[in-house]
Every structure is written in C-alpha cells, then in structure tokens.
Design an enzyme around this catalytic site. Structure first.
Site, PDB file in Angstrom:
ATOM      1  N   ARG A 189      -7.186  35.474  82.562  1.00 15.90           N
ATOM      2  CA  ARG A 189      -5.748  35.581  82.279  1.00 15.90           C
ATOM      3  C   ARG A 189      -5.525  35.736  80.775  1.00 15.90           C
ATOM      4  O   ARG A 189      -6.125  35.017  79.972  1.00 15.90           O
ATOM      5  CB  ARG A 189      -5.012  34.347  82.796  1.00 15.90           C
ATOM      6  CG  ARG A 189      -3.494  34.443  82.690  1.00 15.90           C
ATOM      7  CD  ARG A 189      -2.845  33.136  83.103  1.00 15.90           C
ATOM      8  NE  ARG A 189      -3.031  32.865  84.511  1.00 15.90           N
ATOM      9  CZ  ARG A 189      -2.203  33.277  85.464  1.00 15.90           C
ATOM     10  NH1 ARG A 189      -1.135  33.970  85.149  1.00 15.90           N
ATOM     11  NH2 ARG A 189      -2.444  32.978  86.719  1.00 15.90           N
ATOM     12  N   ARG A 212      11.512  50.639  77.810  1.00 16.82           N
ATOM     13  CA  ARG A 212      10.869  50.012  76.655  1.00 16.82           C
ATOM     14  C   ARG A 212       9.709  50.913  76.238  1.00 16.82           C
ATOM     15  O   ARG A 212       8.897  51.302  77.076  1.00 16.82           O
ATOM     16  CB  ARG A 212      10.347  48.616  76.991  1.00 16.82           C
ATOM     17  CG  ARG A 212      10.149  47.746  75.737  1.00 16.82           C
ATOM     18  CD  ARG A 212       9.530  46.406  76.088  1.00 16.82           C
ATOM     19  NE  ARG A 212       8.085  46.521  76.268  1.00 16.82           N
ATOM     20  CZ  ARG A 212       7.361  45.705  77.031  1.00 16.82           C
ATOM     21  NH1 ARG A 212       7.943  44.728  77.712  1.00 16.82           N
ATOM     22  NH2 ARG A 212       6.052  45.870  77.129  1.00 16.82           N
ATOM     23  N   GLU A 230       7.432  51.544  79.377  1.00 15.66           N
ATOM     24  CA  GLU A 230       7.731  50.543  80.403  1.00 15.66           C
ATOM     25  C   GLU A 230       9.083  50.897  81.011  1.00 15.66           C
ATOM     26  O   GLU A 230      10.134  50.540  80.479  1.00 15.66           O
ATOM     27  CB  GLU A 230       7.749  49.136  79.798  1.00 15.66           C
ATOM     28  CG  GLU A 230       6.421  48.691  79.209  1.00 15.66           C
ATOM     29  CD  GLU A 230       5.419  48.256  80.267  1.00 15.66           C
ATOM     30  OE1 GLU A 230       5.768  48.303  81.474  1.00 15.66           O
ATOM     31  OE2 GLU A 230       4.289  47.882  79.911  1.00 15.66           O
TER      32      GLU A 230
END
Length: 289
Positions: A208, A245, A262
């Site tokens: 992660r 974005r 994005e």
C-alpha cells in the site's frame, strides 16, 4: 428542486473514505438541492430518479473495470452522468496517453505490455511498471535495471490477472519539483496542488502506498495552465466534461508534461482549497438543470 447523486463506493479494507464527499453534500443542500451519496454498485438505486449523477469517489473501480463501465453505460442512459460514459471509458485505460501524444501533447513516454507479450523492460535507466487501469498507485512500482527479475515477476502477476502493463521512465524531477495537479470544474480552473514522490525505491508493487504525500497548495505557472487546457481540449468529447484533474510533472527538458488525466473520480483536495466548494457545487447545480 434538483436531485443530485454523488457517486461513491462502499466502505472496505481497500477503499479509503472520501473527505470531499460530506463537504460537497452540505454545500449542495445549502444551495437548495436534494443531494445524497450513493454507491455505484448498489443494486437498489433508481438512477433515473436523479437529475444528475456525478462520479465522485468510486475508488474501487480499477479492479472491477468491466463491471464499472457497464454501470456507467446504464447510468448514462437513465440520467445525466458526469463525466459521460464515453469519456469514462476512454479515461479508465491509460493507453489514452498515446492518444494525447499523437495529438502533440507532451506526455511522459509510455510503452504498453499486454498479457502474452514478452517482458521487454529497460536496461539503461530507472523505470516504473503499473497497470493501465489503476488508481492510488495500486500495483505500481519503481525499478532500477538490476531489479529486472523482480519487475518480471510483477509483470507475470499482472498479466495473470488480466492487466495490461505500462512502462515509463522514472521522472527524476518528481523528487525535486514534485507532481502538480490542476483541478477544473465547470470548465474553469479552480485550484491546484503539488505533492511529493509516491514511489520510493524498493517499495513492493503490491504494498500500500500513500497516494498524495506532502500535499500543499500550488499556484500554476502559465506553462502549466496552458498545457492542462491543451490536454483537456484533446479529450474525445471534451465538451461533455464537468470536471477534470490534470496531473503534471517536469520532463527531461524541464518543461511540464502530462503524467495523467483524472476524468473519472479525482481527489479534489478541498481541505486545502475550501473556497472552491461553493463554485463546484454551483457547477453541479447548473449541470443538473
């Protein structure tokens, strides 16, 4: 009264909470809309009961891409979906970077390796391997040439899971000038942020990551704003964009280039730019009408 759905994902171990969602819901309700957060995969939702469905934080879509795209098509037939399904379909696969490059937009150089193709990896410079459908640096890693065997194992795992890989040179400038994100809503540049490097050397692809380290407000340069606007103008169906974005980094020549667009579920960083909340809510209301 406009009925607006802010489309999100169900809570889960691999899905973080959307900090922008409650702020936007409050602003929409204060402006007179009937607004609610709705999970995209909730089978009981009547999407036709909304005037507008805005994809806000469907942050589990990248590992359920086919299912998500089917939902987007259905939702777009039932109500107005922002962004529209055809833009979503184009943007969820990062092979769109090739389309931008073909249109003359400076982008991070990118190659693609589909399942079944050999592991043709760089041997003379540091590089990044990540899936063409991904978010939050999921399944992304940074490699030096001497870690070829580890990169091959990542490719094998991704290909076995049906992912096409993208290979990019590691952009060294990220370590010094960072990555800038310019947020547009209703066709207007609302604000921008800068963040630090996401991929540290030696971090495993399945570990992660912190997707937005060291975030700070940013005032875009003229060159950054011009490039962002050019990139958005090159999007197929650009007139249908409610929000976008544009993520930029400095290329080898020191000039900005596009890292990603994005157009599906961008983090908006409203905690750093609270002055954008009301204009964004107003843009949603205008779209709902």
């Amino acid at each position: 009264m406009a009925r607006i759905a802010l489309v999100t994902s169900r809570p889960g171990a691999d899905v973080v909470a959307d900090p922008d969602l409650p702020v936007l819901l409050e602003a929409l309700r204060a402006a007179g809309a009937e607004a609610q957060g709705v999970a995209w995969d909730d089978p009981d939702v009547d999407w036709g009961g909304f005037d507008l469905a805005v994809i806000r934080s469907t942050w589990d879509y990248s590992w359920r891409a086919a299912e998500f795209l089917d939902w987007a098509e259905r939702c777009g037939r039932a109500t107005r979906l922002a962004n529209p399904a055809q833009i979503v379909r184009w943007n969820v696969d990062k092979r769109y970077l090739g389309d931008l490059a073909a249109a003359g937009i400076p982008t991070v150089p990118t190659r693609y390796l589909a399942p079944g193709e050999p592991a043709d990896l760089p041997d003379g410079h540091e590089y990044v391997v990540k899936p063409t459908s991904g978010a939050g640096a999921r399944l992304a890693a940074r490699y030096t040439p001497d870690r070829h065997a580890t990169a091959v194992r990542q490719l094998e795992r991704m290909h076995a899971d049906g992912f096409t890989a993208m290979i990019q040179p590691y952009v060294d400038a990220i370590d010094t000038t960072g990555e800038r994100a310019l947020v547009f809503y209703g066709g207007t540049l609302r604000h921008a942020i800068r963040k630090g490097p996401v991929l540290a050397r030696g971090t495993a692809y399945d570990e992660r990551k912190v997707p937005h380290p060291g975030v700070e407000p940013w005032t875009p340069t003229g060159a950054e704003r011009t490039l962002a606007e050019r990139a958005l103008a090159a999007v197929p169906g650009a007139s249908g964009l409610l929000y976008a974005r544009v993520d930029l980094v400095d290329g080898a020549d020191g000039e900005p280039c596009v890292m990603e667009l994005e157009l599906v579920e961008p983090h908006l960083f409203l905690d750093l730019h609270p002055g954008s909340v009301e204009p964004i809510a107003a843009a949603m209301l205008a779209a709902a009408r």
